[in-house]
Scaffold this active site. Structure first.
Site, PDB file in Angstrom:
ATOM      1  N   SER A 135      -1.874  -8.092   4.396  1.00 19.02           N
ATOM      2  CA  SER A 135      -0.951  -6.993   4.340  1.00 19.02           C
ATOM      3  C   SER A 135       0.058  -6.648   5.155  1.00 19.02           C
ATOM      4  O   SER A 135      -0.218  -6.521   6.305  1.00 19.02           O
ATOM      5  CB  SER A 135      -1.825  -5.624   3.981  1.00 19.02           C
ATOM      6  OG  SER A 135      -1.015  -4.732   3.572  1.00 19.02           O
ATOM      7  N   LYS A 161       0.289  -9.894   0.541  1.00 25.06           N
ATOM      8  CA  LYS A 161       0.818  -8.729   0.069  1.00 25.06           C
ATOM      9  C   LYS A 161       1.850  -7.924   0.867  1.00 25.06           C
ATOM     10  O   LYS A 161       1.803  -8.077   2.305  1.00 25.06           O
ATOM     11  CB  LYS A 161      -0.515  -7.690  -0.074  1.00 25.06           C
ATOM     12  CG  LYS A 161      -0.421  -6.225   0.282  1.00 25.06           C
ATOM     13  CD  LYS A 161      -1.739  -5.598  -0.110  1.00 25.06           C
ATOM     14  CE  LYS A 161      -1.872  -4.247   0.441  1.00 25.06           C
ATOM     15  NZ  LYS A 161      -2.948  -3.648   0.199  1.00 25.06           N
ATOM     16  N   LYS A 163       4.209  -4.490   1.533  1.00 22.01           N
ATOM     17  CA  LYS A 163       4.490  -3.089   1.026  1.00 22.01           C
ATOM     18  C   LYS A 163       5.687  -2.688   0.522  1.00 22.01           C
ATOM     19  O   LYS A 163       6.787  -3.555   1.085  1.00 22.01           O
ATOM     20  CB  LYS A 163       4.241  -1.998   2.275  1.00 22.01           C
ATOM     21  CG  LYS A 163       2.732  -2.152   2.908  1.00 22.01           C
ATOM     22  CD  LYS A 163       1.599  -1.644   2.276  1.00 22.01           C
ATOM     23  CE  LYS A 163       0.474  -1.339   2.733  1.00 22.01           C
ATOM     24  NZ  LYS A 163      -0.519  -0.702   2.053  1.00 22.01           N
ATOM     25  N   ASP A 188       2.209  -3.579  -2.861  1.00 19.06           N
ATOM     26  CA  ASP A 188       1.446  -2.519  -2.484  1.00 19.06           C
ATOM     27  C   ASP A 188       2.422  -1.231  -2.355  1.00 19.06           C
ATOM     28  O   ASP A 188       2.946  -1.188  -1.588  1.00 19.06           O
ATOM     29  CB  ASP A 188       0.568  -2.428  -1.413  1.00 19.06           C
ATOM     30  CG  ASP A 188      -0.481  -1.142  -1.526  1.00 19.06           C
ATOM     31  OD1 ASP A 188      -0.362  -0.247  -2.462  1.00 19.06           O
ATOM     32  OD2 ASP A 188      -1.296  -1.326  -0.567  1.00 19.06           O
ATOM     33  N   GLU A 213      -0.294  -2.857  -6.721  1.00 25.48           N
ATOM     34  CA  GLU A 213      -1.206  -1.793  -6.242  1.00 25.48           C
ATOM     35  C   GLU A 213      -0.702  -0.685  -6.147  1.00 25.48           C
ATOM     36  O   GLU A 213       0.422  -0.275  -5.525  1.00 25.48           O
ATOM     37  CB  GLU A 213      -1.687  -2.363  -4.667  1.00 25.48           C
ATOM     38  CG  GLU A 213      -2.942  -1.570  -4.444  1.00 25.48           C
ATOM     39  CD  GLU A 213      -3.405  -2.231  -2.937  1.00 25.48           C
ATOM     40  OE1 GLU A 213      -2.986  -3.449  -2.703  1.00 25.48           O
ATOM     41  OE2 GLU A 213      -3.995  -1.400  -2.260  1.00 25.48           O
ATOM     42  N   ASP A 238      -6.131   1.468  -5.571  1.00 26.77           N
ATOM     43  CA  ASP A 238      -6.762   1.734  -4.560  1.00 26.77           C
ATOM     44  C   ASP A 238      -7.099   3.106  -4.549  1.00 26.77           C
ATOM     45  O   ASP A 238      -7.843   3.547  -4.771  1.00 26.77           O
ATOM     46  CB  ASP A 238      -5.361   1.267  -3.510  1.00 26.77           C
ATOM     47  CG  ASP A 238      -6.006   1.245  -1.978  1.00 26.77           C
ATOM     48  OD1 ASP A 238      -7.140   2.105  -1.808  1.00 26.77           O
ATOM     49  OD2 ASP A 238      -5.335   0.988  -1.064  1.00 26.77           O
ATOM     50  N   LYS A 262     -12.737  -0.219  -1.009  1.00 23.13           N
ATOM     51  CA  LYS A 262     -12.672   0.455   0.333  1.00 23.13           C
ATOM     52  C   LYS A 262     -13.748   1.238   0.477  1.00 23.13           C
ATOM     53  O   LYS A 262     -13.868   2.386  -0.172  1.00 23.13           O
ATOM     54  CB  LYS A 262     -11.517   0.916   0.780  1.00 23.13           C
ATOM     55  CG  LYS A 262     -10.233   0.027   0.664  1.00 23.13           C
ATOM     56  CD  LYS A 262      -9.088   0.842   1.286  1.00 23.13           C
ATOM     57  CE  LYS A 262      -7.835   0.069   1.323  1.00 23.13           C
ATOM     58  NZ  LYS A 262      -6.597   1.134   1.314  1.00 23.13           N
ATOM     59  N   GLY A 290      -8.252  -3.153   3.161  1.00 23.48           N
ATOM     60  CA  GLY A 290      -8.565  -2.924   4.673  1.00 23.48           C
ATOM     61  C   GLY A 290      -7.880  -1.569   4.926  1.00 23.48           C
ATOM     62  O   GLY A 290      -7.068  -0.997   4.376  1.00 23.48           O
TER      63      GLY A 290
HETATM   64  O1  OSB Z   1      -3.164   0.767   0.987  1.00 28.67           O
HETATM   65  O2  OSB Z   1      -4.010  -0.830   1.371  1.00 28.67           O
HETATM   66  C1  OSB Z   1      -3.550   0.157   1.704  1.00 28.67           C
HETATM   67  C2  OSB Z   1      -3.543   0.184   5.547  1.00 28.67           C
HETATM   68  C3  OSB Z   1      -3.701   1.666   5.654  1.00 28.67           C
HETATM   69  C4  OSB Z   1      -3.833   2.345   4.813  1.00 28.67           C
HETATM   70  C5  OSB Z   1      -3.619   1.866   3.520  1.00 28.67           C
HETATM   71  C6  OSB Z   1      -3.460   0.608   3.123  1.00 28.67           C
HETATM   72  C7  OSB Z   1      -3.367  -0.114   4.379  1.00 28.67           C
HETATM   73  C8  OSB Z   1      -3.099  -1.640   4.289  1.00 28.67           C
HETATM   74  C9  OSB Z   1      -3.694  -2.689   5.203  1.00 28.67           C
HETATM   75  O3  OSB Z   1      -2.644  -2.193   3.215  1.00 28.67           O
HETATM   76  C10 OSB Z   1      -4.689  -3.396   5.049  1.00 28.67           C
HETATM   77  C11 OSB Z   1      -5.246  -3.944   6.541  1.00 28.67           C
HETATM   78  O4  OSB Z   1      -4.574  -4.929   6.874  1.00 28.67           O
HETATM   79  O5  OSB Z   1      -6.065  -3.638   6.917  1.00 28.67           O
HETATM   80 MG    MG Z   2      -3.369  -0.194  -0.854  1.00 26.87          MG
END
Ligand code: OSB
Ligand code: MG
Length: 369
Positions: A135, A161, A163, A188, A213, A238, A262, A290
């Site tokens: 991510s 992925k 953001k 995401d 996402e 999510d 999660k 994550g």
């Molecule tokens: O939306 O998946 C998410 C990190 C912190 C809060 C929300 C998210 C995330 C990530 C990082 O996308 C995922 C990771 O690398 O742990």
């Molecule tokens: Mg997410």
């Protein structure tokens, strides 16, 4: 197993690099670590709540308060036949799923250690290498993004992925497709859009994304269903999937075609296993999300990822993308083929290095039965 002792640690670990999402930017993780003891064994759990209530309502402080005043007292001195029954001890506590998950998952780890089994087995999975994705936070420029993706692909990661947020969506996706062709790619939004943005989001259909996402608000299944009917790209939820009921509703409404699991977000492993079974029964693919976890939470995530419904690469990457050093040693690493091997040993298979935990801990409290 009789829960004899609960310890809380208020931990701070600086991130290797800042992480930026549509809701903000952080350069360290501050989280609550939980240790539970029974018969000389210790189970560990990591709370995914952050300092700010941006991803969810919970924060590090609400989690500490809920754990110390409500959840630890509910389990201390109690005997449990199975970790899956823990939540029955705190049914009156509404919400606070991240706080609940930290203690519930510590008790699963504890039980697996007491039974001399890897956690994945207790969860109903079997050891297997886990397909890892990354991510990537919002970057200062398209060039910076392309460089980061190149470096992650060189490390072997099997899916990218990124953001997105309004103003950082179409151009970054276009740039990555131009440079990296058909690499498995998804985005995401962390709830940054509204249904009025449907045209912007349907413009992403041209890029063959695996999924988008959480485009819309965290508690809005109805508009997600409207949006899914209007776009081709599968929606993955999510934030909105708070547990089995939300998963059933979301799938039934057509609000998503993929689910990000999660356990920290849903109150622990028991609700996660229920969501797993619901999704498998309805043919909805899963992947493991994550929350920038240390090696403790990361190990929990890998064990849950061994269940058969997890058919897509997860946000389960190597420790060194987040923390150097990690709380655990050796850290979690990714193989050149982009898979991660489960830590070997009973329970989650790892524990904090005492000196590192002590260094990172700002406050600790202990409760005894
Ligand atoms: O939306 O998946 C998410 C990190 C912190 C809060 C929300 C998210 C995330 C990530 C990082 O996308 C995922 C990771 O690398 O742990
Ligand atoms: Mg997410």
């Amino acid at each position: 197993m009789r829960i004899a002792d609960v310890r809380l640690f208020d931990v701070r670990l600086p991130l290797v690099r800042p992480f930026e999402t549509s809701f903000g930017r952080i350069d360290a993780r501050e989280f609550v670590l939980v240790a539970v003891e029974s018969a000389g064994a210790t189970g560990w759990g990591e709370c995914v709540a952050d300092v700010d209530p941006y991803y969810s309502e919970e924060t590090t402080s609400t989690a500490w308060d809920t754990l110390s005043r409500h959840l630890a007292p509910a389990v201390l001195g109690r005997s449990l036949d199975h970790a899956r029954d823990v939540s029955a001890l705190w049914t009156r506590v509404r919400g606070h799923r991240m706080a609940k998950a930290a203690l519930e998952m510590a008790i699963w780890d504890l039980q697996a250690r007491l039974e001399h089994r890897p956690l994945c087995e207790l969860l109903g999975g079997a050891p297997r290498p886990i397909a890892a994705g990354v991510s990537i936070g919002i970057q200062p420029s398209l060039e910076a993004l392309v460089d980061r993706v190149a470096s992650e692909l060189a490390d072997g990661y099997r899916r990218i992925k990124i953001k997105i947020k309004p103003g950082w969506d179409r151009r970054p996706v276009e740039a990555l497709r131009e440079r990296f062709g058909g690499v498995p790619l998804m985005v995401d939004a962390n709830a940054a859009y509204t249904i009025e943005d449907a045209p912007t989001l349907s413009a992403l259909d041209a890029f063959d994304l695996m999924m988008i996402e959480q485009p819309l608000d965290y508690d809005d299944l109805v508009d997600h269903a409207r949006l899914q009917a209007a776009i081709q790209t599968p929606i993955c939820l999510d934030e909105s999937i708070t547990g089995p009921k939300a998963a059933t509703d979301a799938i039934g409404l057509g609000a998503c075609r993929v689910i990000n699991v999660k356990p920290g977000r849903m109150g622990g492993f028991a609700p996660s296993l229920a969501v797993h079974d619901i999704a498998v029964a309805r043919g909805v693919p899963l992947w493991h999300g994550g929350m920038l976890e240390s090696g403790i939470g990361r190990a929990h995530n890998l064990h849950l990822s061994t269940l058969p419904g997890f058919t897509l690469p997860g946000d389960v990457a190597a420790s060194r993308r987040y923390f150097v050093p990690d709380l655990i040693d050796p850290p979690i690493d990714v193989r050149p083929d982009g898979f991660i091997d489960l830590p070997r040993g009973w329970g989650i298979g790892v524990e904090p290095v005492p000196s590192r935990l002590q260094e990172a801990t700002r406050r600790t409290e202990r409760y005894r039965a």
